[in-house]
Design a protein around this motif. Structure first.
Motif, PDB file in Angstrom:
ATOM      1  N   LEU A  26     -12.019  -2.903   4.322  1.00 14.39           N
ATOM      2  CA  LEU A  26     -10.790  -3.624   3.942  1.00 14.39           C
ATOM      3  C   LEU A  26      -9.755  -2.678   3.349  1.00 14.39           C
ATOM      4  O   LEU A  26      -8.555  -2.754   3.676  1.00 14.39           O
ATOM      5  CB  LEU A  26     -11.142  -4.734   2.953  1.00 14.39           C
ATOM      6  N   LEU A  27     -10.205  -1.795   2.463  1.00 10.85           N
ATOM      7  CA  LEU A  27      -9.259  -0.857   1.851  1.00 10.85           C
ATOM      8  C   LEU A  27      -8.701   0.138   2.871  1.00 10.85           C
ATOM      9  O   LEU A  27      -7.532   0.551   2.773  1.00 10.85           O
ATOM     10  CB  LEU A  27      -9.945  -0.097   0.709  1.00 10.85           C
ATOM     11  N   THR A  28      -9.512   0.514   3.869  1.00 10.90           N
ATOM     12  CA  THR A  28      -9.028   1.418   4.918  1.00 10.90           C
ATOM     13  C   THR A  28      -7.908   0.771   5.724  1.00 10.90           C
ATOM     14  O   THR A  28      -6.879   1.397   6.014  1.00 10.90           O
ATOM     15  CB  THR A  28     -10.176   1.829   5.843  1.00 10.90           C
ATOM     16  N   LEU A  31      -4.855   0.496   3.497  1.00 14.80           N
ATOM     17  CA  LEU A  31      -4.222   1.802   3.323  1.00 14.80           C
ATOM     18  C   LEU A  31      -3.440   2.212   4.564  1.00 14.80           C
ATOM     19  O   LEU A  31      -2.329   2.760   4.457  1.00 14.80           O
ATOM     20  CB  LEU A  31      -5.295   2.843   2.998  1.00 14.80           C
ATOM     21  N   ALA A  32      -3.966   1.942   5.744  1.00 16.26           N
ATOM     22  CA  ALA A  32      -3.255   2.279   6.981  1.00 16.26           C
ATOM     23  C   ALA A  32      -1.954   1.486   7.098  1.00 16.26           C
ATOM     24  O   ALA A  32      -0.915   2.027   7.492  1.00 16.26           O
ATOM     25  CB  ALA A  32      -4.161   2.014   8.189  1.00 16.26           C
ATOM     26  N   ALA A  33      -2.012   0.192   6.749  1.00 16.26           N
ATOM     27  CA  ALA A  33      -0.798  -0.640   6.822  1.00 16.26           C
ATOM     28  C   ALA A  33       0.257  -0.164   5.831  1.00 16.26           C
ATOM     29  O   ALA A  33       1.447  -0.084   6.155  1.00 16.26           O
ATOM     30  CB  ALA A  33      -1.156  -2.102   6.563  1.00 16.26           C
ATOM     31  N   LEU A  34      -0.166   0.176   4.617  1.00 12.53           N
ATOM     32  CA  LEU A  34       0.787   0.646   3.612  1.00 12.53           C
ATOM     33  C   LEU A  34       1.375   2.000   4.001  1.00 12.53           C
ATOM     34  O   LEU A  34       2.560   2.266   3.754  1.00 12.53           O
ATOM     35  CB  LEU A  34       0.106   0.743   2.246  1.00 12.53           C
ATOM     36  N   SER A  35       0.570   2.860   4.609  1.00  7.06           N
ATOM     37  CA  SER A  35       1.054   4.175   5.032  1.00  7.06           C
ATOM     38  C   SER A  35       2.095   4.050   6.135  1.00  7.06           C
ATOM     39  O   SER A  35       3.072   4.803   6.167  1.00  7.06           O
ATOM     40  CB  SER A  35      -0.122   5.050   5.493  1.00  7.06           C
ATOM     41  N   ARG A  36       1.897   3.112   7.066  1.00  8.22           N
ATOM     42  CA  ARG A  36       2.873   2.917   8.141  1.00  8.22           C
ATOM     43  C   ARG A  36       4.222   2.466   7.590  1.00  8.22           C
ATOM     44  O   ARG A  36       5.270   2.787   8.151  1.00  8.22           O
ATOM     45  CB  ARG A  36       2.344   1.901   9.158  1.00  8.22           C
ATOM     46  N   ARG A  37       4.211   1.721   6.492  1.00  8.78           N
ATOM     47  CA  ARG A  37       5.458   1.237   5.888  1.00  8.78           C
ATOM     48  C   ARG A  37       5.971   2.173   4.802  1.00  8.78           C
ATOM     49  O   ARG A  37       6.971   1.859   4.144  1.00  8.78           O
ATOM     50  CB  ARG A  37       5.221  -0.151   5.282  1.00  8.78           C
ATOM     51  N   ASN A  38       5.295   3.323   4.626  1.00  8.43           N
ATOM     52  CA  ASN A  38       5.686   4.289   3.588  1.00  8.43           C
ATOM     53  C   ASN A  38       5.771   3.626   2.222  1.00  8.43           C
ATOM     54  O   ASN A  38       6.676   3.904   1.427  1.00  8.43           O
ATOM     55  CB  ASN A  38       7.020   4.949   3.942  1.00  8.43           C
ATOM     56  N   LEU A  41       2.563   2.009  -2.800  1.00 11.98           N
ATOM     57  CA  LEU A  41       1.230   1.525  -3.155  1.00 11.98           C
ATOM     58  C   LEU A  41       0.116   2.259  -2.423  1.00 11.98           C
ATOM     59  O   LEU A  41      -1.064   2.124  -2.777  1.00 11.98           O
ATOM     60  CB  LEU A  41       1.119   0.020  -2.852  1.00 11.98           C
ATOM     61  N   ALA A  42       0.474   3.028  -1.400  1.00 15.18           N
ATOM     62  CA  ALA A  42      -0.545   3.750  -0.643  1.00 15.18           C
ATOM     63  C   ALA A  42      -1.274   4.751  -1.536  1.00 15.18           C
ATOM     64  O   ALA A  42      -2.477   4.997  -1.342  1.00 15.18           O
ATOM     65  CB  ALA A  42       0.092   4.462   0.554  1.00 15.18           C
ATOM     66  N   GLY A  43      -0.592   5.339  -2.523  1.00 16.17           N
ATOM     67  CA  GLY A  43      -1.236   6.302  -3.421  1.00 16.17           C
ATOM     68  C   GLY A  43      -2.357   5.682  -4.232  1.00 16.17           C
ATOM     69  O   GLY A  43      -3.502   6.161  -4.188  1.00 16.17           O
ATOM     70  N   PRO A  44      -2.084   4.617  -5.015  1.00 20.01           N
ATOM     71  CA  PRO A  44      -3.181   3.994  -5.774  1.00 20.01           C
ATOM     72  C   PRO A  44      -4.303   3.452  -4.897  1.00 20.01           C
ATOM     73  O   PRO A  44      -5.484   3.550  -5.260  1.00 20.01           O
ATOM     74  CB  PRO A  44      -2.475   2.869  -6.535  1.00 20.01           C
ATOM     75  N   ILE A  45      -3.955   2.869  -3.749  1.00 18.43           N
ATOM     76  CA  ILE A  45      -4.997   2.329  -2.856  1.00 18.43           C
ATOM     77  C   ILE A  45      -5.868   3.454  -2.312  1.00 18.43           C
ATOM     78  O   ILE A  45      -7.094   3.324  -2.191  1.00 18.43           O
ATOM     79  CB  ILE A  45      -4.362   1.519  -1.716  1.00 18.43           C
ATOM     80  N   GLY A  46      -5.238   4.605  -1.985  1.00 18.05           N
ATOM     81  CA  GLY A  46      -6.016   5.752  -1.509  1.00 18.05           C
ATOM     82  C   GLY A  46      -6.951   6.273  -2.588  1.00 18.05           C
ATOM     83  O   GLY A  46      -8.106   6.640  -2.303  1.00 18.05           O
ATOM     84  N   LEU A  47      -6.474   6.331  -3.829  1.00 13.40           N
ATOM     85  CA  LEU A  47      -7.329   6.757  -4.939  1.00 13.40           C
ATOM     86  C   LEU A  47      -8.494   5.795  -5.141  1.00 13.40           C
ATOM     87  O   LEU A  47      -9.636   6.216  -5.367  1.00 13.40           O
ATOM     88  CB  LEU A  47      -6.486   6.857  -6.214  1.00 13.40           C
ATOM     89  N   LEU A  48      -8.202   4.496  -5.017  1.00  9.22           N
ATOM     90  CA  LEU A  48      -9.258   3.494  -5.166  1.00  9.22           C
ATOM     91  C   LEU A  48     -10.304   3.625  -4.066  1.00  9.22           C
ATOM     92  O   LEU A  48     -11.518   3.570  -4.336  1.00  9.22           O
ATOM     93  CB  LEU A  48      -8.633   2.093  -5.159  1.00  9.22           C
TER      94      LEU A  48
END
Length: 474
Positions: A26-28, A31-38, A41-48
């Motif tokens: 789910l987090l992957t 993270l992919a969706a947030l990265s596509r939209r720049n 929140l991608a930073g905290p989700i990636g750390l998590l």
């Protein structure tokens, strides 16, 4: 097995075996969706996903599934790492929530990064102290007290240096100016080219002036670039008390409005302040144009005041008013006008000399001239005004005529601009008409010159891809 389910360790194993892979998937995807939209929140989700969740799963496996004693070193190490990562995750989430989407101009957008970093460091230190106290049972009170006392001692020893840094940080936070703004600090006036914690670098035009932040924070200064909009280049000018104030103000505005640096659509203003003194306000795009605008304005005004007979700075002397210079100019242009000896006295009695500064408009487009000008020295450029710009279509050299359309009573189609310091002999229309009546050859030459200039203008416009109909005429 029954004992494992009875004490709950088996449930922890099952929960970790199923829950961790599901959460990772789910987090992957998130993270992919947030990265596509720049998204920030991608930073905290990636750390998590990459660190907090695996470390937390390992800690849960050791402490709850395997039920290792809490006093074992390797359990405490994992708990410490997990706690540190949680602290980083919380701080990263707060940073995104507070500053990532800060509105332009808000306090969150203006706050310097150093303030955020200092606050983050302080929270990390406090969090680690609580973590070591909880996991390792360490007594951090004494350490914090020692750090506090040491900070006070260091602050007192470096108060002057630290004061400048704090002043710089406050300036960065308040942002009373930005890079590119023009400041007037009293003894320093120029454009801001750099702002750091210690000082502001100001380009004065003759070098870079370094102004300490402590000086700026403790004194008043003027931001010439605020509020946004037209900036006024101001000048104080004196004439003679014999000069009519309203005529002088009209001249001041006319010269200012002709400046190429004047902001389009905004007229200059002139005011009479008494005792033959006047103030002029010229709208320009910004402070960077003020010096160049005033330099050109004052030079043009010198020529214009003497052409109108006004005493700028209480001085109305004009070298071209010397009768000997007028006689020499008439002798110079006599061959072009086919003057006889008896004609020179008539020309001397009615003509006079005028001078124009480089760039001044000698004859605008769209007017019917009431006099003819003959170039004595210097040269002028003939240009056609099209779409707010000018296209050069010819030049007027010494002994050539300017304003021949006065003879045909037609409006001028080109604007005549002094290409350099220009001296012209001004002939009233009556005088030129009298000369033409007795000089058929002069009339023919003037007509041929006028047709030639029209032809050259049409060819120049055609080369620029502009129809002759685009020639401006009022």
């Amino acid at each position: 097995m029954e004992d494992a389910f009875r004490d709950g360790s088996a449930w922890w194993v099952i929960a970790l075996a199923i829950g961790v892979p599901v959460l990772l998937v789910l987090l992957t995807e998130l993270l992919a969706a947030l990265s596509r939209r720049n998204s920030p929140l991608a930073g905290p989700i990636g750390l998590l996903r990459n660190w907090v969740l695996p470390t937390g799963a390992l800690f849960a496996l050791l402490a709850f599934a395997i039920q290792s004693p809490a006093d074992q070193v390797w359990v405490r190490v994992v708990a410490t790492v997990f706690g540190f990562l949680v602290i980083l995750l919380v701080l990263s989430s707060f940073n995104v929530a507070l500053f990532a989407n800060a509105a332009p101009g808000s306090w969150r957008e203006r706050i310097p990064t150093i303030f955020v970093e200092i606050a983050r460091l302080a929270l990390v230190v406090v969090g680690l102290a609580m973590l070591f106290s909880w996991v390792w049972g360490a007594d951090v009170g004494g350490l914090l007290t020692a750090l506090g006392v040491g900070s006070i001692v260091i602050g007192l020893a470096l108060q002057n240096a630290v004061g400048g840094v704090i002043s710089g940080l406050l300036l960065l936070f308040e942002q009373p100016f930005k890079i590119g703004d023009w400041l007037d600090i009293g003894s320093v006036r120029g454009r801001v080219v750099e702002v750091n914690w210690r000082a502001v670098h100001i380009d004065t035009g003759s070098g870079i002036q370094i102004v300490p932040n402590s000086s700026l924070s403790g004194a008043s200064f003027t931001n010439l670039s605020e509020p946004p909009g037209p900036y006024s280049a101001n000048a104080s000018i004196k004439f003679s008390t014999d000069d009519p104030p309203h005529e002088v103000m009209a001249l001041l505005v006319a010269v200012a409005d002709a400046l190429p640096m004047r902001l389009p659509g905004v007229r200059a203003r002139a005011e009479y302040t008494g005792a033959a003194a006047f103030s002029v306000s010229i709208p320009v795009s910004g402070p960077s144009e003020a010096s160049r605008t005033l330099s050109m304005y004052l030079s043009w005004l010198w020529y214009a005041a003497r052409r109108h007979g006004f005493a700028l700075d209480d001085d109305d002397t004009d070298p071209v008013a010397d009768p000997e210079r007028l006689a020499a100019a008439v002798r110079t242009v006599a061959p072009s006008l086919h003057l006889r000896d008896e004609d020179r006295d008539r020309v001397l009695a009615s003509a006079h000399l005028e001078r124009y500064g480089a760039g001044e408009v000698v004859l605008p487009a769209g007017v019917v001239p009431n006099q003819v000008l003959i170039v004595v020295s210097g040269s002028a450029t003939l240009a056609v005004e099209v779409d707010g710009g000018r296209i050069d279509v010819g030049r007027a050299e010494p002994a050539e005529l300017i304003g021949q359309t006065a003879l045909t009573r037609e409006r001028t189609q080109a604007v005549t601009v002094a290409a350099e310091i220009l001296t012209v002999l001004v002939l009233p229309l009556d005088t030129v008409d009298a000369l033409i009546r007795t000089r058929p050859r002069l009339a023919a030459e003037i007509g041929e010159s006028l047709e030639l200039k029209r032809k050259i203008a049409e060819e120049s416009l055609g080369a620029a891809g502009i129809s002759a109909r685009s020639i401006r005429s009022a």
